[in-house]
Design an enzyme around this catalytic site. Structure first.
Site, PDB file in Angstrom:
ATOM      1  N   GLU A 179       0.824  -1.213   0.000  1.00  0.00           N
ATOM      2  CA  GLU A 179       0.000   0.000   0.000  1.00  0.00           C
ATOM      3  C   GLU A 179       0.860   1.266   0.000  1.00  0.00           C
ATOM      4  O   GLU A 179       1.642   1.478   0.933  1.00  0.00           O
ATOM      5  CB  GLU A 179      -0.902   0.021   1.235  1.00  0.00           C
ATOM      6  CG  GLU A 179      -1.762   1.282   1.334  1.00  0.00           C
ATOM      7  CD  GLU A 179      -2.516   1.383   2.649  1.00  0.00           C
ATOM      8  OE1 GLU A 179      -3.514   2.109   2.699  1.00  0.00           O
ATOM      9  OE2 GLU A 179      -2.087   0.741   3.637  1.00  0.00           O
ATOM     10  N   ASP A 183      -5.531   2.943  -1.445  1.00  0.00           N
ATOM     11  CA  ASP A 183      -6.269   3.748  -0.473  1.00  0.00           C
ATOM     12  C   ASP A 183      -6.472   5.139  -1.071  1.00  0.00           C
ATOM     13  O   ASP A 183      -5.508   5.884  -1.263  1.00  0.00           O
ATOM     14  CB  ASP A 183      -5.476   3.807   0.833  1.00  0.00           C
ATOM     15  CG  ASP A 183      -6.267   4.447   1.969  1.00  0.00           C
ATOM     16  OD1 ASP A 183      -6.965   5.450   1.711  1.00  0.00           O
ATOM     17  OD2 ASP A 183      -6.160   3.960   3.109  1.00  0.00           O
ATOM     18  N   GLN A 231      -9.444   1.170  -0.154  1.00  0.00           N
ATOM     19  CA  GLN A 231      -9.882   1.756   1.112  1.00  0.00           C
ATOM     20  C   GLN A 231     -10.293   3.210   0.881  1.00  0.00           C
ATOM     21  O   GLN A 231      -9.791   3.873  -0.031  1.00  0.00           O
ATOM     22  CB  GLN A 231      -8.768   1.678   2.160  1.00  0.00           C
ATOM     23  CG  GLN A 231      -8.498   0.250   2.616  1.00  0.00           C
ATOM     24  CD  GLN A 231      -7.356   0.132   3.593  1.00  0.00           C
ATOM     25  OE1 GLN A 231      -6.347   0.824   3.482  1.00  0.00           O
ATOM     26  NE2 GLN A 231      -7.492  -0.756   4.565  1.00  0.00           N
ATOM     27  N   GLU A 276     -11.809   2.704   6.068  1.00  0.00           N
ATOM     28  CA  GLU A 276     -10.727   2.961   7.009  1.00  0.00           C
ATOM     29  C   GLU A 276     -10.722   4.449   7.375  1.00  0.00           C
ATOM     30  O   GLU A 276      -9.858   5.209   6.951  1.00  0.00           O
ATOM     31  CB  GLU A 276      -9.379   2.528   6.431  1.00  0.00           C
ATOM     32  CG  GLU A 276      -8.277   2.490   7.486  1.00  0.00           C
ATOM     33  CD  GLU A 276      -6.917   2.146   6.918  1.00  0.00           C
ATOM     34  OE1 GLU A 276      -6.208   1.337   7.534  1.00  0.00           O
ATOM     35  OE2 GLU A 276      -6.547   2.704   5.862  1.00  0.00           O
TER      36      GLU A 276
END
Length: 265
Positions: free
Chosen positions: A143, A178, A204, A240
């Site tokens: 990530e 993300d 996310q 998240e």
């Protein structure tokens, strides 16, 4: 409609960790994720998942000594054995919970370690870890994380992550995209998603810049979530974020999205 997973590290903090599974299920979530499960026996977590009919979408490998500043070990020369041991621990939890995605945090590059050394260590560790995960049907994730929240972290940009995928060349290594981190570092989320979707294994979301619910700030989440459906994304979308004032009270965005999707159907 995307498959949303409640992040139990950030959400439902009104109750103890093992009670958050029930809270997420009551609010209609069918999947959960979290950062680290290792303070609780794997069987206790597995039991909560079974009782509440929840899928474990994702969790992270052990990060090292978090309190001392570790943010993962995958790029840290000299700690390969510790990284490998952490992977084995994570795999026991993955087997118990049925989780098929594990995130290997890269780590903050230590003082005195060159970017070339960190990169070489990272690639070698990922190659070994992906090979270990493959026979178990587990996808390993990396990530990119923004430099504002995590200064010195090795991996910051989407293209950088996908270049590493190509270098490692393991079919079960994917990128955890993300949108919160990506917006802070790069923006152009829709185009980046379309460019890289084949290599994306998990998404996310969180509002930018405050990391609250995805219903305020810079990002048009309804548009992006609709794009996921349009391009055929089959993975989970992890929520998240840090609720502004109560987790359940802040789920209006999700209810509105589900209502709009039902109406469009």
């Amino acid at each position: 409609m995307p498959r949303f997973a409640a992040n139990l590290t950030m959400m439902y903090t009104e109750v103890p960790f093992l009670e958050r599974f029930a809270a997420a299920a009551r609010d209609g979530f069918t999947a959960v994720e979290f950062l680290f499960p290792y303070e609780h026996p794997a069987n206790d977590i597995a039991e909560r998942l079974k009782v509440h009919d929840l899928t474990q979408a994702l969790f992270n490998l052990p990060p090292g000594n978090w309190d001392a500043g570790d943010r993962g070990m995958a790029c840290l020369p000299g700690r390969e054995a510790e990284f490998a041991a952490g992977l084995e621990l994570a795999l026991t939890y993955a087997q118990a919970t049925g989780c098929q995605r594990l995130h290997a945090m890269a780590g903050v590059v230590p003082e005195g370690v060159s970017s070339e050394q960190a990169h070489a260590t990272y690639v070698a560790n990922l190659r070994r870890a992906a090979g270990r995960c493959a026979p178990m049907g587990i996808t390993l994730l990396i990530e990119p994380i923004n430099t504002r929240d995590m200064p010195g972290y090795l991996l910051n940009f989407q293209q950088q992550a996908h270049d590493i995928l190509a270098e490692v060349s393991a079919p079960n290594l994917k990128v955890q995209m993300d949108w919160y981190h990506c917006q802070i570092m790069e923006g152009d989320l829709g185009r980046r998603l379309e460019k890289h979707v084949e290599g994306v294994g998990h998404i996310q979301i969180a509002g930018v810049p405050e990391r609250h619910e995805p219903d305020e700030g810079e990002v048009n989440f309804p548009y992006l979530l609709d794009r996921l459906d349009a391009i055929g994304y089959q993975g989970f979308v992890g929520c998240e974020y840090r609720p502004r004032a109560g987790t359940s009270e802040g789920l209006g965005w999700l209810k509105r999205y589900r209502t709009s999707e039902t109406g469009n159907g």
